[in-house]
Scaffold this active site. Structure first.
Site, short mmCIF file in Angstrom:
data_model
loop_
_atom_site.label_atom_id
_atom_site.label_comp_id
_atom_site.label_asym_id
_atom_site.label_seq_id
_atom_site.Cartn_x
_atom_site.Cartn_y
_atom_site.Cartn_z
N SER A 140 72.30 77.51 7.92
CA SER A 140 70.98 77.68 8.54
C SER A 140 70.49 79.11 8.36
O SER A 140 71.29 80.04 8.25
CB SER A 140 71.08 77.40 10.04
OG SER A 140 69.86 77.69 10.68
N TYR A 153 74.69 79.37 18.26
CA TYR A 153 74.51 78.50 17.09
C TYR A 153 74.43 79.37 15.83
O TYR A 153 75.07 79.08 14.81
CB TYR A 153 73.23 77.68 17.29
CG TYR A 153 72.76 76.89 16.09
CD1 TYR A 153 73.42 75.71 15.71
CD2 TYR A 153 71.65 77.29 15.36
CE1 TYR A 153 72.95 74.97 14.62
CE2 TYR A 153 71.18 76.55 14.28
CZ TYR A 153 71.84 75.39 13.92
OH TYR A 153 71.39 74.65 12.84
N1 LIG Z 1 66.38 70.74 11.74
C1 LIG Z 1 66.34 72.05 11.56
O1 LIG Z 1 65.32 72.71 11.80
C2 LIG Z 1 67.54 72.78 11.01
C3 LIG Z 1 67.38 74.15 10.72
C4 LIG Z 1 68.46 74.85 10.18
C5 LIG Z 1 69.65 74.21 9.93
N2 LIG Z 1 69.79 72.89 10.22
C6 LIG Z 1 71.09 72.28 9.91
O2 LIG Z 1 70.87 71.26 8.94
C7 LIG Z 1 71.81 70.19 9.15
C8 LIG Z 1 71.05 68.88 9.34
O3 LIG Z 1 70.19 69.02 10.46
P1 LIG Z 1 69.19 67.86 10.94
O4 LIG Z 1 68.04 68.55 11.57
O5 LIG Z 1 68.98 66.88 9.85
O6 LIG Z 1 70.08 67.23 12.12
P2 LIG Z 1 70.07 65.79 12.85
O7 LIG Z 1 68.87 64.99 12.51
O8 LIG Z 1 70.38 66.09 14.28
O9 LIG Z 1 71.35 65.08 12.18
C9 LIG Z 1 72.60 65.64 12.36
C10 LIG Z 1 73.67 64.77 11.74
O10 LIG Z 1 74.93 65.35 12.06
C11 LIG Z 1 75.79 64.35 12.57
N3 LIG Z 1 76.78 64.91 13.50
C12 LIG Z 1 76.57 65.63 14.61
N4 LIG Z 1 77.74 65.95 15.20
C13 LIG Z 1 78.72 65.43 14.42
C14 LIG Z 1 80.14 65.41 14.48
N5 LIG Z 1 80.81 65.98 15.49
N6 LIG Z 1 80.80 64.78 13.51
C15 LIG Z 1 80.17 64.17 12.48
N7 LIG Z 1 78.83 64.14 12.37
C16 LIG Z 1 78.11 64.76 13.33
C17 LIG Z 1 74.85 63.39 13.28
O11 LIG Z 1 75.50 62.16 13.45
P3 LIG Z 1 75.33 61.31 14.83
O12 LIG Z 1 74.24 60.31 14.51
O13 LIG Z 1 76.68 60.69 15.01
O14 LIG Z 1 74.96 62.25 15.93
C18 LIG Z 1 73.69 63.34 12.28
O15 LIG Z 1 73.94 62.45 11.23
C19 LIG Z 1 72.65 70.61 10.37
O16 LIG Z 1 73.81 71.27 9.91
C20 LIG Z 1 71.77 71.62 11.09
O17 LIG Z 1 72.53 72.52 11.85
C21 LIG Z 1 68.77 72.16 10.78
#
Ligand SMILES: NC(=O)c1ccc[n+]([C@@H]2O[C@H](COP(=O)([O-])OP(=O)(O)OC[C@H]3O[C@@H](n4cnc5c(N)ncnc54)[C@H](OP(=O)(O)O)[C@@H]3O)[C@@H](O)[C@H]2O)c1
Length: 247
Positions: A140, A153
């Site tokens: 991130s 985080y």
């Molecule tokens: N959205 C943003 O603005 C943003 C910005 C910077 C970085 N990121 C990073 O980008 C990545 C994707 O983010 P996103 O926004 O697409 O997130 P999201 O929609 O919340 O999806 C997160 C995914 O991670 C899985 N997950 C969570 N905890 C887990 C665990 N303990 N073991 C296995 N799987 C787990 C979830 O599965 P479940 O369905 O089982 O919960 C889901 O498939 C993450 O690493 C996040 O930190 C996001």
């Protein structure tokens, strides 16, 4: 390309998995919810026009490192050779919540740092043993600079980004290409309800950019691309300015 994918059930992971499936990549999905995994597998098969059952799944939780090796065993049995491992799974909590709740803070630190790093170590061993491949992991922009709203985080993601950089330096010559994705603010379940900053992006746009980076083996990719320039400025701000601003 044969891809092991942790985190394809939601958000940016789902958008990226859909693109890879649609172009004919073979996917093996890992995640912690069996029903969600099956639903995602059937969705990807339908989008790829592939036979039912061609996308296989196995349970894997970032908070349970003992399950990583068995999950990779199942993936290898299903795919044969693994060409790439993608990790979009991650966990976020608001800073105020994490300061109140040490149990949640520990889960975020473990999922986003130690759990992800140990999962990558298992992927490293498997990919190098097969002669090389690509490891693409979502960190991130929160890891680029210590900032008020993302102290914990951001610290986990900073550690993850640093690990991925070191891994790339150490093993690229051995055939392991490490791609560290640094999303800015992207509209997914993770950010639902949070105040939107300028330059908020959509998962599909991120997925397009990451697909290209995955194919090229780009070591660091900001997504949406504008965040590369935003973070260049944020990294250059003096500490006394960072202490005053709220972002
Ligand atoms: N959205 C943003 O603005 C943003 C910005 C910077 C970085 N990121 C990073 O980008 C990545 C994707 O983010 P996103 O926004 O697409 O997130 P999201 O929609 O919340 O999806 C997160 C995914 O991670 C899985 N997950 C969570 N905890 C887990 C665990 N303990 N073991 C296995 N799987 C787990 C979830 O599965 P479940 O369905 O089982 O919960 C889901 O498939 C993450 O690493 C996040 O930190 C996001």
């Amino acid at each position: 390309m044969n891809v092991v994918f942790l985190g394809a059930t939601r958000g940016m992971g789902r958008a990226l998995a859909r693109r890879l499936a649609a172009r004919g990549d073979r996917l093996f999905l890992l995640g912690r919810d069996a029903a969600d995994l099956e639903r995602s597998a059937r969705d990807l098969e339908a989008r790829a026009g592939a036979a039912a059952g061609s996308v296989a799944v196995a349970k894997c939780d970032l908070l349970e490192p003992d399950g990583f090796a068995p999950a990779f065993d199942l993936a290898e049995r299903s795919l044969g050779r693994i060409d790439a491992v993608v990790v979009t799974a991650g966990l976020m909590g608001r800073q105020e919540e994490l300061e109140r709740d040490p149990v949640l803070a520990r889960r975020v630190l473990e999922a986003d740092f130690s759990g992800t790093v140990l999962f990558c170590e298992e992927a490293r061993r498997r990919l190098l043993a097969a002669g090389g491949g690509t490891l693409c992991v979502f960190s991130s922009v929160a890891g680029d600079r210590g900032r008020k709203p993302v102290v914990l985080y951001g610290a986990a993601k900073a550690g993850l980004s640093s690990y991925l950089e070191g891994l790339d330096h150490r093993h690229r010559a051995n055939g392991l290409r490490v791609v560290c994705v640094k999303p800015g603010f992207v509209r997914t379940g993770m950010t639902a309800g949070l105040p939107e900053p300028p330059f908020a992006g959509e998962p599909e746009a991120v997925a397009r950019r990451v697909e290209r980076a995955l194919d090229r083996g780009t070591p660091v990719v900001y997504a949406p691309g504008i965040w590369r320039w935003v973070m260049l400025v944020v990294r250059a701000l003096p500490r006394f300015v960072m202490r005053r601003v709220g972002f």
